[in-house]
Design a protein around this motif. Sequence first.
Motif, PDB file in Angstrom:
ATOM      1  N   SER A  11      31.511  48.282  65.089  1.00  0.00           N
ATOM      2  CA  SER A  11      30.771  48.908  66.183  1.00  0.00           C
ATOM      3  C   SER A  11      29.809  48.041  66.907  1.00  0.00           C
ATOM      4  O   SER A  11      29.556  46.819  66.208  1.00  0.00           O
ATOM      5  N   GLN A  13      26.667  48.581  66.870  1.00  0.00           N
ATOM      6  CA  GLN A  13      25.671  48.738  65.755  1.00  0.00           C
ATOM      7  C   GLN A  13      25.697  47.754  64.894  1.00  0.00           C
ATOM      8  O   GLN A  13      24.758  47.201  64.355  1.00  0.00           O
ATOM      9  N   TYR A  15      27.310  45.123  64.737  1.00  0.00           N
ATOM     10  CA  TYR A  15      27.100  43.672  65.196  1.00  0.00           C
ATOM     11  C   TYR A  15      25.733  43.488  65.197  1.00  0.00           C
ATOM     12  O   TYR A  15      25.080  42.540  64.620  1.00  0.00           O
ATOM     13  N   PHE A  16      24.704  44.457  65.909  1.00  0.00           N
ATOM     14  CA  PHE A  16      23.541  44.251  66.050  1.00  0.00           C
ATOM     15  C   PHE A  16      22.636  43.846  64.681  1.00  0.00           C
ATOM     16  O   PHE A  16      21.980  43.346  64.454  1.00  0.00           O
ATOM     17  N   SER A  17      23.127  44.892  63.656  1.00  0.00           N
ATOM     18  CA  SER A  17      22.701  44.956  62.398  1.00  0.00           C
ATOM     19  C   SER A  17      22.873  43.566  61.701  1.00  0.00           C
ATOM     20  O   SER A  17      22.014  42.995  60.763  1.00  0.00           O
ATOM     21  N   ASP A  20      20.203  40.808  63.898  1.00  0.00           N
ATOM     22  CA  ASP A  20      18.684  41.255  64.261  1.00  0.00           C
ATOM     23  C   ASP A  20      17.914  40.872  63.076  1.00  0.00           C
ATOM     24  O   ASP A  20      17.297  41.527  62.237  1.00  0.00           O
ATOM     25  N   ARG A 243      29.853  48.574  76.719  1.00  0.00           N
ATOM     26  CA  ARG A 243      28.230  48.771  76.303  1.00  0.00           C
ATOM     27  C   ARG A 243      27.418  47.732  76.733  1.00  0.00           C
ATOM     28  O   ARG A 243      26.181  48.028  77.041  1.00  0.00           O
TER      29      ARG A 243
END
Length: 273
Positions: A11, A13, A15-17, A20, A243
């Motif tokens: 997802s 999210q 990837y971003f986790s 980040d 997205r």
Amino acid sequence: MPNYVIETVDSFQGYFSLVDKGQNGDISSLWFRGQGNSDYKLTPSIHRHSAIKTSEELFSMERRLLTRYRERSVPYLKNKLNDNWELLFLMQHFGMPTRLLDWTENPLIALFFALSSARKNENGEYVNDAAVWVMSPSKWNETIFKGQTYKGGAMSPSDNFVSNGYALDADVRLVNELPVAILGIHNSPRIVAQRGSFCLFGKSLDSMDEIYDRTGVDKVAFPENTLLKIVVPAGIISNLLDRLVWMGITDAVIYPDLEGLAKETKRQFGYGV
């Protein structure tokens, strides 16, 4: 199994986790590179010529390309190029083979590159997983210049480590072996928009992932978390790309010119890009 860590996301999210981590200056910053096929290696375009098998052949080809481009580009230049480094970044910008490998400081731009360059079959289905590589330029350079008075972070082409060890007109025997992480010369709007940074290769023909995988061999031992590979499965590429576009990461933003506008418009109207 490779020595670098491989993570697979399911997802946006997820990837971003992974990316980040914060960008808090040269020492702790991370760089990102998106590739449309997760099997692609971290190798610059000049290495991809089938006739290049040795370092000598690599630098011979580079000299020929630099000479030809310098001679033929004059009618198209608005300003005179001051040195070989400006010429090299100009060549990279316009798609000429060089020893430079593009990275970005922005993880969303890297993801867009990965997803937008992924290949589809005749049915419009993505045929390969994509990938985003994550690198610590400071840890990479720290390893490359171990034992020298390196102060951390990415370097500039004007730094002695770079200008002496990777010179475009140097004797190949005097060129450093392994790639160095450097900041680019901002001589085009695209480099600025893409938060562009680069790895400049030396005389080794190995890709960065192959070099990293030799940890402990030939006195090359990278710190943990220097290099990470994030795999994006083919089945979620379309959703993640939608997205990103919704969030404003579009062709026209990354390519701030008429070509970027055309790509963005084609994508909006359902044409393949």
